[in-house]
Design a protein around this motif. Structure first.
Motif, PDB file in Angstrom:
ATOM      1  N   LEU A 338       0.812  -1.214   0.000  1.00 42.11           N
ATOM      2  CA  LEU A 338       0.000   0.000   0.000  1.00 42.11           C
ATOM      3  C   LEU A 338       0.846   1.264   0.000  1.00 42.11           C
ATOM      4  O   LEU A 338       0.534   2.213  -0.726  1.00 42.11           O
ATOM      5  CB  LEU A 338      -0.939   0.009   1.207  1.00 42.11           C
ATOM      6  N   ALA A 339       1.897   1.315   0.810  1.00 45.95           N
ATOM      7  CA  ALA A 339       2.612   2.581   0.978  1.00 45.95           C
ATOM      8  C   ALA A 339       4.101   2.372   1.203  1.00 45.95           C
ATOM      9  O   ALA A 339       4.517   1.448   1.918  1.00 45.95           O
ATOM     10  CB  ALA A 339       2.023   3.366   2.153  1.00 45.95           C
ATOM     11  N   GLN A 340       4.882   3.215   0.566  1.00 44.84           N
ATOM     12  CA  GLN A 340       6.314   3.331   0.829  1.00 44.84           C
ATOM     13  C   GLN A 340       6.582   4.729   1.349  1.00 44.84           C
ATOM     14  O   GLN A 340       6.107   5.712   0.772  1.00 44.84           O
ATOM     15  CB  GLN A 340       7.130   3.072  -0.437  1.00 44.84           C
ATOM     16  N   PHE A 341       7.350   4.815   2.445  1.00 39.68           N
ATOM     17  CA  PHE A 341       7.679   6.100   3.054  1.00 39.68           C
ATOM     18  C   PHE A 341       9.180   6.338   2.917  1.00 39.68           C
ATOM     19  O   PHE A 341       9.991   5.554   3.411  1.00 39.68           O
ATOM     20  CB  PHE A 341       7.285   6.113   4.528  1.00 39.68           C
ATOM     21  N   ASP A 342       9.532   7.418   2.233  1.00 38.41           N
ATOM     22  CA  ASP A 342      10.925   7.825   2.084  1.00 38.41           C
ATOM     23  C   ASP A 342      11.141   9.059   2.949  1.00 38.41           C
ATOM     24  O   ASP A 342      10.772  10.171   2.566  1.00 38.41           O
ATOM     25  CB  ASP A 342      11.235   8.124   0.617  1.00 38.41           C
ATOM     26  N   ILE A 343      11.729   8.844   4.115  1.00 41.01           N
ATOM     27  CA  ILE A 343      11.877   9.914   5.107  1.00 41.01           C
ATOM     28  C   ILE A 343      13.146  10.696   4.792  1.00 41.01           C
ATOM     29  O   ILE A 343      14.246  10.121   4.745  1.00 41.01           O
ATOM     30  CB  ILE A 343      11.931   9.326   6.535  1.00 41.01           C
ATOM     31  N   LEU A 344      13.007  11.995   4.572  1.00 40.09           N
ATOM     32  CA  LEU A 344      14.130  12.822   4.135  1.00 40.09           C
ATOM     33  C   LEU A 344      14.744  13.621   5.279  1.00 40.09           C
ATOM     34  O   LEU A 344      14.122  13.866   6.317  1.00 40.09           O
ATOM     35  CB  LEU A 344      13.686  13.792   3.041  1.00 40.09           C
ATOM     36  N   ASP A 345      15.982  14.047   5.041  1.00 42.51           N
ATOM     37  CA  ASP A 345      16.703  14.994   5.886  1.00 42.51           C
ATOM     38  C   ASP A 345      17.059  16.177   4.992  1.00 42.51           C
ATOM     39  O   ASP A 345      17.933  16.075   4.134  1.00 42.51           O
ATOM     40  CB  ASP A 345      17.949  14.330   6.453  1.00 42.51           C
ATOM     41  N   THR A 346      16.365  17.289   5.161  1.00 45.88           N
ATOM     42  CA  THR A 346      16.615  18.460   4.305  1.00 45.88           C
ATOM     43  C   THR A 346      17.429  19.541   5.014  1.00 45.88           C
ATOM     44  O   THR A 346      17.420  20.698   4.593  1.00 45.88           O
ATOM     45  CB  THR A 346      15.282  19.071   3.809  1.00 45.88           C
ATOM     46  N   ARG A 347      18.155  19.171   6.066  1.00 49.42           N
ATOM     47  CA  ARG A 347      19.001  20.129   6.789  1.00 49.42           C
ATOM     48  C   ARG A 347      20.489  19.834   6.663  1.00 49.42           C
ATOM     49  O   ARG A 347      21.292  20.728   6.430  1.00 49.42           O
ATOM     50  CB  ARG A 347      18.632  20.153   8.279  1.00 49.42           C
TER      51      ARG A 347
END
Length: 555
Positions: A338-347
Protein backbone atom coordinates in the motif's frame (compact mmCIF):
# COMPACT_ATOMS: atom_id res chain seq x y z
CA UNK A 1 21.87 -4.13 17.95
CA UNK A 2 22.13 -2.58 21.40
CA UNK A 3 24.54 0.20 22.42
CA UNK A 4 26.63 -2.46 24.15
CA UNK A 5 27.12 -4.11 20.77
CA UNK A 6 28.19 -0.91 19.05
CA UNK A 7 31.92 -1.26 18.55
CA UNK A 8 34.44 1.26 17.31
CA UNK A 9 36.62 0.87 14.26
CA UNK A 10 40.39 0.50 14.59
CA UNK A 11 40.72 4.08 13.39
CA UNK A 12 38.46 5.32 16.13
CA UNK A 13 40.38 3.31 18.73
CA UNK A 14 43.53 5.02 17.57
CA UNK A 15 42.36 8.46 18.69
CA UNK A 16 44.28 9.82 21.62
CA UNK A 17 43.16 9.77 25.22
CA UNK A 18 43.16 13.56 25.03
CA UNK A 19 40.34 13.47 22.49
CA UNK A 20 38.36 11.12 24.72
CA UNK A 21 38.84 13.49 27.63
CA UNK A 22 37.74 16.39 25.40
CA UNK A 23 34.51 14.59 24.54
CA UNK A 24 33.86 13.93 28.20
CA UNK A 25 34.46 17.59 29.00
CA UNK A 26 31.86 18.83 26.52
CA UNK A 27 29.47 16.17 27.79
CA UNK A 28 29.80 17.48 31.33
CA UNK A 29 29.91 21.16 30.41
CA UNK A 30 33.45 21.56 31.83
CA UNK A 31 35.84 24.05 30.22
CA UNK A 32 33.36 24.85 27.43
CA UNK A 33 35.18 27.79 25.90
CA UNK A 34 38.50 25.98 25.79
CA UNK A 35 36.89 22.94 24.21
CA UNK A 36 35.08 24.97 21.58
CA UNK A 37 38.21 26.75 20.51
CA UNK A 38 40.76 23.90 20.30
CA UNK A 39 41.19 21.97 17.07
CA UNK A 40 37.48 21.88 16.41
CA UNK A 41 37.33 19.28 13.63
CA UNK A 42 39.52 16.82 15.52
CA UNK A 43 37.76 17.39 18.81
CA UNK A 44 34.40 16.71 17.17
CA UNK A 45 35.63 13.23 16.32
CA UNK A 46 35.85 12.59 20.04
CA UNK A 47 32.11 12.01 20.02
CA UNK A 48 32.77 8.90 17.95
CA UNK A 49 35.05 7.40 20.59
CA UNK A 50 33.15 8.36 23.73
CA UNK A 51 31.17 5.12 23.36
CA UNK A 52 31.07 1.81 25.16
CA UNK A 53 33.90 -0.29 23.82
CA UNK A 54 36.32 2.61 23.39
CA UNK A 55 37.86 2.78 26.83
CA UNK A 56 34.69 3.59 28.77
CA UNK A 57 32.84 0.27 28.67
CA UNK A 58 34.44 -0.76 31.94
CA UNK A 59 32.22 1.67 33.85
CA UNK A 60 30.88 0.09 37.01
CA UNK A 61 27.44 -1.45 37.03
CA UNK A 62 24.82 0.13 39.23
CA UNK A 63 22.61 -2.29 41.12
CA UNK A 64 19.16 -1.27 39.83
CA UNK A 65 17.69 -2.26 43.19
CA UNK A 66 19.43 0.79 44.65
CA UNK A 67 17.50 3.23 42.42
CA UNK A 68 15.26 4.96 44.96
CA UNK A 69 13.31 7.27 42.61
CA UNK A 70 11.20 6.45 39.56
CA UNK A 71 13.67 6.28 36.65
CA UNK A 72 10.95 6.26 33.97
CA UNK A 73 9.98 9.94 34.24
CA UNK A 74 10.40 10.42 30.47
CA UNK A 75 8.00 7.63 29.60
CA UNK A 76 8.40 5.13 26.77
CA UNK A 77 8.28 5.28 22.99
CA UNK A 78 8.44 3.03 19.95
CA UNK A 79 9.36 3.75 16.38
CA UNK A 80 10.24 2.76 12.82
CA UNK A 81 7.91 -0.27 12.62
CA UNK A 82 8.96 -3.07 10.28
CA UNK A 83 7.11 -6.30 9.45
CA UNK A 84 9.00 -8.33 12.07
CA UNK A 85 10.32 -5.72 14.47
CA UNK A 86 9.85 -2.39 16.17
CA UNK A 87 12.27 -0.15 18.05
CA UNK A 88 11.46 0.28 21.77
CA UNK A 89 12.87 3.25 23.69
CA UNK A 90 13.13 4.63 27.17
CA UNK A 91 15.69 6.68 29.08
CA UNK A 92 16.43 6.33 32.78
CA UNK A 93 16.23 9.76 34.42
CA UNK A 94 14.92 9.94 38.01
CA UNK A 95 15.69 13.67 37.88
CA UNK A 96 15.24 14.69 34.24
CA UNK A 97 16.09 18.36 34.79
CA UNK A 98 19.62 17.48 35.92
CA UNK A 99 22.58 16.95 33.62
CA UNK A 100 23.11 13.32 34.65
CA UNK A 101 19.41 12.55 34.94
CA UNK A 102 19.89 11.81 38.61
CA UNK A 103 22.01 8.68 38.07
CA UNK A 104 25.74 8.07 38.59
CA UNK A 105 28.04 7.38 35.65
CA UNK A 106 27.40 3.65 35.89
CA UNK A 107 25.65 1.27 33.55
CA UNK A 108 22.24 -0.15 34.46
CA UNK A 109 20.68 -3.42 33.31
CA UNK A 110 17.10 -2.89 32.13
CA UNK A 111 14.63 -5.68 31.42
CA UNK A 112 12.01 -5.35 28.70
CA UNK A 113 8.89 -7.27 27.73
CA UNK A 114 6.60 -7.18 24.70
CA UNK A 115 3.19 -8.83 24.77
CA UNK A 116 0.01 -9.33 22.79
CA UNK A 117 -2.13 -7.90 25.61
CA UNK A 118 -1.90 -4.85 27.84
CA UNK A 119 -1.90 -6.99 31.01
CA UNK A 120 1.15 -8.94 29.82
CA UNK A 121 -0.45 -12.34 30.15
CA UNK A 122 0.74 -13.33 26.65
CA UNK A 123 4.38 -12.27 26.49
CA UNK A 124 5.99 -12.94 23.09
CA UNK A 125 9.47 -11.48 23.62
CA UNK A 126 11.58 -10.42 26.59
CA UNK A 127 15.18 -9.57 27.23
CA UNK A 128 17.67 -7.24 28.87
CA UNK A 129 19.46 -4.15 27.59
CA UNK A 130 22.14 -1.97 29.08
CA UNK A 131 21.53 1.72 29.80
CA UNK A 132 24.97 3.25 29.37
CA UNK A 133 25.91 6.58 30.97
CA UNK A 134 27.73 7.45 27.73
CA UNK A 135 24.28 7.58 26.09
CA UNK A 136 22.57 9.44 28.92
CA UNK A 137 21.18 6.09 30.17
CA UNK A 138 19.01 5.76 27.05
CA UNK A 139 17.74 2.31 26.05
CA UNK A 140 17.15 1.29 22.44
CA UNK A 141 15.77 -2.22 21.95
CA UNK A 142 15.29 -3.57 18.42
CA UNK A 143 12.59 -6.12 19.28
CA UNK A 144 12.67 -8.71 16.51
CA UNK A 145 10.85 -11.91 15.64
CA UNK A 146 7.39 -10.35 15.87
CA UNK A 147 4.33 -11.13 13.77
CA UNK A 148 3.58 -8.60 11.07
CA UNK A 149 0.69 -6.13 11.12
CA UNK A 150 -0.15 -6.63 14.79
CA UNK A 151 -0.61 -4.48 17.86
CA UNK A 152 1.75 -5.16 20.77
CA UNK A 153 2.27 -3.79 24.28
CA UNK A 154 5.65 -3.25 25.89
CA UNK A 155 7.27 -2.10 29.13
CA UNK A 156 10.61 -1.87 30.89
CA UNK A 157 11.84 -2.79 34.38
CA UNK A 158 14.78 -1.42 36.35
CA UNK A 159 15.10 -2.91 39.79
CA UNK A 160 11.66 -2.73 41.37
CA UNK A 161 10.51 0.05 39.05
CA UNK A 162 8.16 -0.67 36.13
CA UNK A 163 7.72 1.78 33.27
CA UNK A 164 4.39 2.92 31.86
CA UNK A 165 2.97 0.55 29.26
CA UNK A 166 3.39 1.47 25.63
CA UNK A 167 1.37 0.31 22.65
CA UNK A 168 2.95 -0.21 19.26
CA UNK A 169 2.33 -1.93 15.94
CA UNK A 170 4.40 -3.79 13.37
CA UNK A 171 4.16 -3.07 9.66
CA UNK A 172 2.42 -5.43 7.22
CA UNK A 173 4.62 -7.90 5.38
CA UNK A 174 6.37 -6.62 2.29
CA UNK A 175 4.08 -8.54 -0.07
CA UNK A 176 0.82 -7.86 1.79
CA UNK A 177 -1.96 -6.27 -0.26
CA UNK A 178 -3.21 -4.30 2.72
CA UNK A 179 -6.15 -2.06 1.98
CA UNK A 180 -5.80 0.72 4.55
CA UNK A 181 -3.33 2.65 6.69
CA UNK A 182 -3.97 5.67 8.89
CA UNK A 183 -1.17 7.99 9.92
CA UNK A 184 -0.83 11.28 11.74
CA UNK A 185 1.71 13.99 10.99
CA UNK A 186 2.96 16.48 13.58
CA UNK A 187 5.66 19.12 13.85
CA UNK A 188 7.02 22.11 15.76
CA UNK A 189 6.40 21.84 19.48
CA UNK A 190 8.00 24.84 21.20
CA UNK A 191 7.53 24.13 24.91
CA UNK A 192 7.48 27.81 25.82
CA UNK A 193 4.69 28.58 23.31
CA UNK A 194 1.96 26.51 24.91
CA UNK A 195 0.50 23.26 26.14
CA UNK A 196 0.65 19.99 24.22
CA UNK A 197 -3.12 19.63 24.16
CA UNK A 198 -3.04 18.37 20.57
CA UNK A 199 -0.92 15.42 21.69
CA UNK A 200 -3.51 14.46 24.30
CA UNK A 201 -6.13 14.29 21.55
CA UNK A 202 -3.75 12.47 19.22
CA UNK A 203 -3.18 9.81 21.88
CA UNK A 204 -6.89 8.97 21.61
CA UNK A 205 -6.95 8.80 17.80
CA UNK A 206 -7.05 5.48 15.97
CA UNK A 207 -3.86 5.73 13.91
CA UNK A 208 -1.24 3.16 12.94
CA UNK A 209 1.81 5.42 13.05
CA UNK A 210 2.80 9.05 13.75
CA UNK A 211 5.32 10.95 11.63
CA UNK A 212 7.14 13.75 13.43
CA UNK A 213 8.40 16.16 10.76
CA UNK A 214 10.81 18.21 12.79
CA UNK A 215 11.38 20.81 15.50
CA UNK A 216 10.84 18.29 18.28
CA UNK A 217 12.54 20.77 20.58
CA UNK A 218 13.70 24.37 20.38
CA UNK A 219 17.10 25.67 21.32
CA UNK A 220 15.71 28.94 22.69
CA UNK A 221 15.62 29.84 26.37
CA UNK A 222 12.67 28.72 28.51
CA UNK A 223 11.84 30.94 31.47
CA UNK A 224 11.31 29.76 35.02
CA UNK A 225 7.52 29.73 34.50
CA UNK A 226 7.66 27.79 31.22
CA UNK A 227 7.04 30.74 28.88
CA UNK A 228 3.37 31.25 28.09
CA UNK A 229 2.50 28.20 30.17
CA UNK A 230 3.02 30.59 33.08
CA UNK A 231 3.36 27.95 35.78
CA UNK A 232 2.29 28.90 39.27
CA UNK A 233 2.92 25.51 40.86
CA UNK A 234 6.55 24.98 39.82
CA UNK A 235 9.76 26.82 38.97
CA UNK A 236 12.00 25.52 36.21
CA UNK A 237 15.77 25.54 36.84
CA UNK A 238 17.79 28.53 35.66
CA UNK A 239 19.79 26.45 33.19
CA UNK A 240 16.76 26.21 30.91
CA UNK A 241 16.75 29.98 30.57
CA UNK A 242 19.58 29.96 28.02
CA UNK A 243 20.15 28.68 24.51
CA UNK A 244 21.28 25.08 24.13
CA UNK A 245 24.94 24.62 23.10
CA UNK A 246 26.45 21.53 24.69
CA UNK A 247 25.49 17.87 24.94
CA UNK A 248 24.52 18.54 28.54
CA UNK A 249 22.23 21.39 27.45
CA UNK A 250 20.47 19.32 24.78
CA UNK A 251 20.02 16.33 27.08
CA UNK A 252 18.36 18.45 29.74
CA UNK A 253 16.15 20.16 27.16
CA UNK A 254 14.86 16.77 26.02
CA UNK A 255 14.29 16.02 29.69
CA UNK A 256 12.09 19.11 29.93
CA UNK A 257 10.11 18.37 26.77
CA UNK A 258 9.60 14.67 27.48
CA UNK A 259 8.46 15.39 31.01
CA UNK A 260 5.23 16.74 29.52
CA UNK A 261 2.43 14.20 30.20
CA UNK A 262 0.59 14.82 26.91
CA UNK A 263 3.70 14.18 24.83
CA UNK A 264 4.39 11.03 26.83
CA UNK A 265 0.81 9.87 26.25
CA UNK A 266 1.13 10.23 22.47
CA UNK A 267 4.40 8.31 22.42
CA UNK A 268 2.95 5.56 24.58
CA UNK A 269 -0.11 5.24 22.33
CA UNK A 270 1.50 5.06 18.87
CA UNK A 271 4.81 4.24 17.18
CA UNK A 272 6.61 7.37 15.93
CA UNK A 273 8.77 7.87 12.85
CA UNK A 274 10.93 10.92 13.45
CA UNK A 275 13.01 13.28 11.37
CA UNK A 276 14.48 16.59 12.38
CA UNK A 277 14.36 20.11 11.02
CA UNK A 278 16.53 22.97 12.26
CA UNK A 279 15.64 23.77 15.88
CA UNK A 280 16.84 20.42 17.18
CA UNK A 281 20.22 22.05 16.56
CA UNK A 282 19.91 25.74 15.63
CA UNK A 283 17.44 27.89 13.70
CA UNK A 284 17.82 27.77 9.90
CA UNK A 285 21.24 26.20 9.77
CA UNK A 286 22.19 24.79 6.37
CA UNK A 287 24.61 21.87 6.20
CA UNK A 288 27.72 22.98 8.07
CA UNK A 289 26.73 26.67 7.91
CA UNK A 290 25.32 28.10 11.16
CA UNK A 291 22.70 30.80 11.45
CA UNK A 292 25.18 33.28 12.92
CA UNK A 293 28.81 34.09 12.26
CA UNK A 294 30.59 31.62 14.53
CA UNK A 295 33.67 29.57 13.56
CA UNK A 296 32.71 26.48 11.53
CA UNK A 297 34.44 24.14 13.98
CA UNK A 298 32.42 25.58 16.84
CA UNK A 299 29.17 24.98 14.99
CA UNK A 300 30.13 21.42 14.07
CA UNK A 301 30.79 20.70 17.73
CA UNK A 302 27.36 22.04 18.55
CA UNK A 303 25.86 19.96 15.74
CA UNK A 304 27.61 16.86 17.07
CA UNK A 305 26.14 17.47 20.53
CA UNK A 306 22.65 18.09 19.14
CA UNK A 307 22.71 15.02 16.87
CA UNK A 308 23.90 12.76 19.66
CA UNK A 309 21.23 13.99 22.06
CA UNK A 310 18.63 13.52 19.32
CA UNK A 311 19.57 9.86 18.85
CA UNK A 312 19.66 9.28 22.58
CA UNK A 313 16.15 10.64 23.06
CA UNK A 314 14.32 9.21 20.05
CA UNK A 315 13.14 5.70 19.06
CA UNK A 316 15.86 5.23 16.44
CA UNK A 317 17.88 2.15 15.52
CA UNK A 318 21.65 1.67 15.70
CA UNK A 319 22.25 2.64 12.02
CA UNK A 320 21.13 6.16 12.92
CA UNK A 321 23.73 6.52 15.70
CA UNK A 322 25.74 9.64 14.77
CA UNK A 323 29.47 9.77 14.23
CA UNK A 324 30.60 13.18 15.37
CA UNK A 325 28.55 15.84 13.53
CA UNK A 326 27.21 13.35 10.95
CA UNK A 327 24.08 11.21 11.22
CA UNK A 328 22.33 9.15 8.53
CA UNK A 329 18.69 10.01 9.26
CA UNK A 330 17.10 9.52 5.82
CA UNK A 331 15.66 6.03 5.53
CA UNK A 332 12.85 4.02 3.95
CA UNK A 333 9.90 2.18 5.51
CA UNK A 334 7.34 0.04 3.69
CA UNK A 335 3.81 -0.85 4.77
CA UNK A 336 2.96 -3.77 2.51
CA UNK A 337 2.07 -2.99 -1.09
CA UNK A 338 0.00 0.00 0.00
CA UNK A 339 2.61 2.58 0.98
CA UNK A 340 6.31 3.33 0.83
CA UNK A 341 7.68 6.10 3.05
CA UNK A 342 10.93 7.83 2.08
CA UNK A 343 11.88 9.91 5.11
CA UNK A 344 14.13 12.82 4.13
CA UNK A 345 16.70 14.99 5.89
CA UNK A 346 16.62 18.46 4.31
CA UNK A 347 19.00 20.13 6.79
CA UNK A 348 22.25 18.21 7.00
CA UNK A 349 23.23 18.27 3.31
CA UNK A 350 21.62 21.41 1.87
CA UNK A 351 23.34 24.37 0.25
CA UNK A 352 23.29 27.59 2.21
CA UNK A 353 20.14 29.65 1.77
CA UNK A 354 20.26 32.06 -1.17
CA UNK A 355 20.33 35.82 -0.76
CA UNK A 356 20.96 35.58 2.97
CA UNK A 357 17.76 33.63 3.74
CA UNK A 358 14.28 35.03 4.43
CA UNK A 359 11.59 35.94 1.87
CA UNK A 360 13.35 37.26 -1.23
CA UNK A 361 12.73 37.88 -4.92
CA UNK A 362 13.93 34.73 -6.73
CA UNK A 363 16.84 35.11 -9.10
CA UNK A 364 20.03 33.54 -10.45
CA UNK A 365 21.35 32.63 -7.01
CA UNK A 366 18.24 30.78 -5.81
CA UNK A 367 17.75 29.17 -9.24
CA UNK A 368 21.37 28.00 -9.61
CA UNK A 369 21.24 24.35 -10.86
CA UNK A 370 24.12 23.39 -8.57
CA UNK A 371 22.10 24.14 -5.43
CA UNK A 372 20.75 21.19 -3.51
CA UNK A 373 18.27 20.63 -0.71
CA UNK A 374 19.09 16.97 -0.12
CA UNK A 375 22.67 16.47 -1.29
CA UNK A 376 23.45 14.32 -4.32
CA UNK A 377 23.56 10.97 -2.48
CA UNK A 378 20.18 11.38 -0.82
CA UNK A 379 18.65 12.62 -4.08
CA UNK A 380 19.84 9.49 -5.93
CA UNK A 381 18.65 7.29 -3.06
CA UNK A 382 15.16 8.83 -3.24
CA UNK A 383 14.75 8.52 -7.01
CA UNK A 384 16.25 5.00 -7.12
CA UNK A 385 13.82 4.01 -4.37
CA UNK A 386 10.92 5.22 -6.46
CA UNK A 387 12.13 3.22 -9.45
CA UNK A 388 12.10 0.06 -7.34
CA UNK A 389 8.84 0.81 -5.53
CA UNK A 390 5.81 -1.42 -5.96
CA UNK A 391 3.69 0.61 -3.53
CA UNK A 392 0.41 2.25 -4.50
CA UNK A 393 1.21 5.39 -2.47
CA UNK A 394 4.72 6.84 -2.37
CA UNK A 395 4.85 9.21 0.59
CA UNK A 396 7.74 11.55 1.40
CA UNK A 397 7.81 12.79 5.01
CA UNK A 398 10.15 15.80 5.11
CA UNK A 399 10.53 19.23 6.64
CA UNK A 400 10.00 22.40 4.59
CA UNK A 401 7.31 23.49 2.13
CA UNK A 402 7.82 21.70 -1.19
CA UNK A 403 5.25 23.48 -3.38
CA UNK A 404 5.69 26.99 -4.71
CA UNK A 405 4.38 29.59 -2.26
CA UNK A 406 4.25 33.19 -3.47
CA UNK A 407 3.63 35.78 -0.79
CA UNK A 408 1.53 38.20 -2.90
CA UNK A 409 -0.55 37.90 -6.11
CA UNK A 410 1.56 40.39 -8.07
CA UNK A 411 4.70 40.22 -10.19
CA UNK A 412 6.63 41.62 -7.22
CA UNK A 413 6.22 38.40 -5.26
CA UNK A 414 8.83 36.91 -2.96
CA UNK A 415 9.54 33.30 -2.03
CA UNK A 416 10.94 31.69 1.11
CA UNK A 417 14.63 30.99 0.62
CA UNK A 418 14.55 28.38 3.43
CA UNK A 419 11.92 26.23 1.66
CA UNK A 420 12.17 24.32 -1.62
CA UNK A 421 11.34 27.62 -3.38
CA UNK A 422 14.91 28.64 -2.56
CA UNK A 423 16.17 25.43 -4.19
CA UNK A 424 14.01 25.33 -7.32
CA UNK A 425 16.44 23.31 -9.44
CA UNK A 426 16.71 20.70 -6.69
CA UNK A 427 12.91 20.50 -6.55
CA UNK A 428 12.69 20.14 -10.32
CA UNK A 429 15.12 17.21 -10.26
CA UNK A 430 12.95 15.52 -7.65
CA UNK A 431 9.77 16.06 -9.67
CA UNK A 432 11.44 14.89 -12.88
CA UNK A 433 12.66 11.81 -11.03
CA UNK A 434 9.15 11.01 -9.80
CA UNK A 435 7.79 11.31 -13.34
CA UNK A 436 10.56 9.17 -14.82
CA UNK A 437 9.98 6.50 -12.17
CA UNK A 438 6.26 6.39 -12.97
CA UNK A 439 5.14 7.47 -9.51
CA UNK A 440 1.40 7.98 -9.93
CA UNK A 441 0.40 8.65 -6.33
CA UNK A 442 2.99 10.95 -4.83
CA UNK A 443 2.26 12.55 -1.46
CA UNK A 444 4.65 14.90 0.36
CA UNK A 445 4.21 15.38 4.13
CA UNK A 446 5.62 18.65 5.48
CA UNK A 447 6.03 20.55 8.76
CA UNK A 448 8.02 23.70 9.67
CA UNK A 449 5.66 26.59 8.86
CA UNK A 450 3.20 26.46 11.82
CA UNK A 451 0.13 26.36 9.57
CA UNK A 452 -1.88 23.70 7.80
CA UNK A 453 -1.69 23.72 4.00
CA UNK A 454 -2.96 21.44 1.24
CA UNK A 455 -1.34 21.80 -2.20
CA UNK A 456 -1.56 20.23 -5.60
CA UNK A 457 2.01 19.65 -6.79
CA UNK A 458 2.09 21.04 -10.33
CA UNK A 459 4.47 20.13 -13.13
CA UNK A 460 4.79 23.89 -13.71
CA UNK A 461 3.71 25.97 -10.73
CA UNK A 462 3.54 29.06 -12.93
CA UNK A 463 0.89 27.40 -15.10
CA UNK A 464 -2.24 26.40 -13.13
CA UNK A 465 -3.38 24.29 -16.09
CA UNK A 466 -0.25 22.13 -16.08
CA UNK A 467 -0.35 18.51 -15.00
CA UNK A 468 -0.78 17.69 -11.30
CA UNK A 469 2.02 15.34 -10.21
CA UNK A 470 0.96 14.74 -6.62
CA UNK A 471 -0.24 16.33 -3.41
CA UNK A 472 1.42 18.01 -0.46
CA UNK A 473 -0.08 17.92 3.03
CA UNK A 474 1.45 20.36 5.52
CA UNK A 475 0.91 19.69 9.22
CA UNK A 476 0.54 22.72 11.43
CA UNK A 477 2.51 23.05 14.66
CA UNK A 478 1.68 21.44 17.99
CA UNK A 479 2.37 24.74 19.81
CA UNK A 480 4.86 26.91 17.90
CA UNK A 481 3.36 30.32 17.13
CA UNK A 482 1.03 30.11 20.14
CA UNK A 483 -2.73 29.98 19.50
CA UNK A 484 -2.75 31.06 15.84
CA UNK A 485 -5.87 31.90 13.84
CA UNK A 486 -8.12 30.21 11.32
CA UNK A 487 -7.16 32.86 8.76
CA UNK A 488 -3.67 34.29 9.36
CA UNK A 489 -2.85 37.78 8.13
CA UNK A 490 -1.36 36.38 4.91
CA UNK A 491 -4.41 34.23 4.08
CA UNK A 492 -5.92 36.43 1.35
CA UNK A 493 -2.60 37.09 -0.39
CA UNK A 494 -1.38 33.51 -0.36
CA UNK A 495 -4.61 31.82 -1.38
CA UNK A 496 -4.98 34.26 -4.28
CA UNK A 497 -1.32 34.07 -5.34
CA UNK A 498 -1.20 30.27 -5.33
CA UNK A 499 -4.15 28.63 -7.11
CA UNK A 500 -2.68 25.20 -6.36
CA UNK A 501 -3.14 25.94 -2.64
CA UNK A 502 -6.39 24.22 -1.68
CA UNK A 503 -6.34 24.85 2.08
CA UNK A 504 -4.73 27.23 4.55
CA UNK A 505 -5.39 27.32 8.30
CA UNK A 506 -3.27 28.77 11.09
CA UNK A 507 -4.51 26.95 14.21
CA UNK A 508 -2.44 24.39 16.12
CA UNK A 509 -2.94 20.64 15.89
CA UNK A 510 -2.04 17.77 13.58
CA UNK A 511 -3.17 16.16 10.35
CA UNK A 512 -4.59 12.65 10.02
CA UNK A 513 -4.16 10.90 6.67
CA UNK A 514 -5.99 7.71 5.72
CA UNK A 515 -4.52 5.81 2.77
CA UNK A 516 -6.76 3.36 0.91
CA UNK A 517 -6.63 1.51 -2.37
CA UNK A 518 -9.04 3.94 -4.03
CA UNK A 519 -8.25 7.25 -2.39
CA UNK A 520 -6.41 9.07 0.37
CA UNK A 521 -8.13 11.39 2.83
CA UNK A 522 -6.53 14.17 4.90
CA UNK A 523 -8.27 15.60 7.98
CA UNK A 524 -6.78 18.75 9.47
CA UNK A 525 -7.39 18.46 13.23
CA UNK A 526 -7.02 21.70 15.20
CA UNK A 527 -7.42 22.99 18.75
CA UNK A 528 -8.80 26.42 19.60
CA UNK A 529 -5.97 27.37 21.98
CA UNK A 530 -2.64 26.17 23.35
CA UNK A 531 -1.83 29.06 25.69
CA UNK A 532 -4.40 27.58 28.08
CA UNK A 533 -4.76 23.82 28.63
CA UNK A 534 -7.67 21.57 27.78
CA UNK A 535 -8.98 22.98 24.47
CA UNK A 536 -11.23 20.66 22.43
CA UNK A 537 -10.21 19.34 19.02
CA UNK A 538 -12.18 19.77 15.79
CA UNK A 539 -11.69 19.21 12.06
CA UNK A 540 -10.86 22.42 10.20
CA UNK A 541 -10.92 20.83 6.75
CA UNK A 542 -10.97 17.48 4.96
CA UNK A 543 -9.72 16.61 1.47
CA UNK A 544 -9.43 13.52 -0.71
CA UNK A 545 -7.26 12.57 -3.64
CA UNK A 546 -8.08 9.61 -5.86
CA UNK A 547 -5.54 6.89 -6.58
CA UNK A 548 -4.31 7.37 -10.12
CA UNK A 549 -5.87 10.82 -10.38
CA UNK A 550 -3.72 13.23 -8.34
CA UNK A 551 -5.29 16.43 -7.08
CA UNK A 552 -7.12 17.43 -3.91
CA UNK A 553 -10.87 17.88 -3.59
CA UNK A 554 -12.97 18.73 -0.53
CA UNK A 555 -14.19 15.57 1.21
Amino acid sequence: MTPAQLSTTPGQQGHSAELRRAAQRIGSGVDRRRFLTVTGAAAALAFAVNLPGAGTAAAAELDARKITEDPFTLGVASGDPQPDSVLLWTRLAPRPYEADGGLPAERVEVRWEIARDSRFRWIVRRGTSTAHPEFGHAVHVDARGLDSDRTFYYRFRAGSWISPTGRTRTAPSAWARNSSLTLAAVSCQAYHDGYYTAYRHLADEDVDVVFHLGDYLYEYAVTAVGGVRNYTDRVLPDHFNRETLTLEDYRMRYGLYKSDPDLRAAHAAHPFVVTWDDHETENNYAGDTPENSVPPEEFLLRRAAAYRAYWENQPLRAPQLPTGPDMRLYRRLKFGRLAQFDILDTRQYRSNQAYGDGWKVPGPESEDPSRTMTGAAQERWLIDGWKASDALWNVVPQQVTFSQRRDVPTDAYKLSMDSWDGYSASRQRIMDGAEAAGVDNLMVLTGDVHVGYAFDIKKDFDDPASRTLGTEIVATSITSGKDGADKPASWDNQTTANPHMKFYNGRRGYVKVSLGRNEARADFRTVSAVTTPGAPVSTAGSFVTEAGNPGLNPA
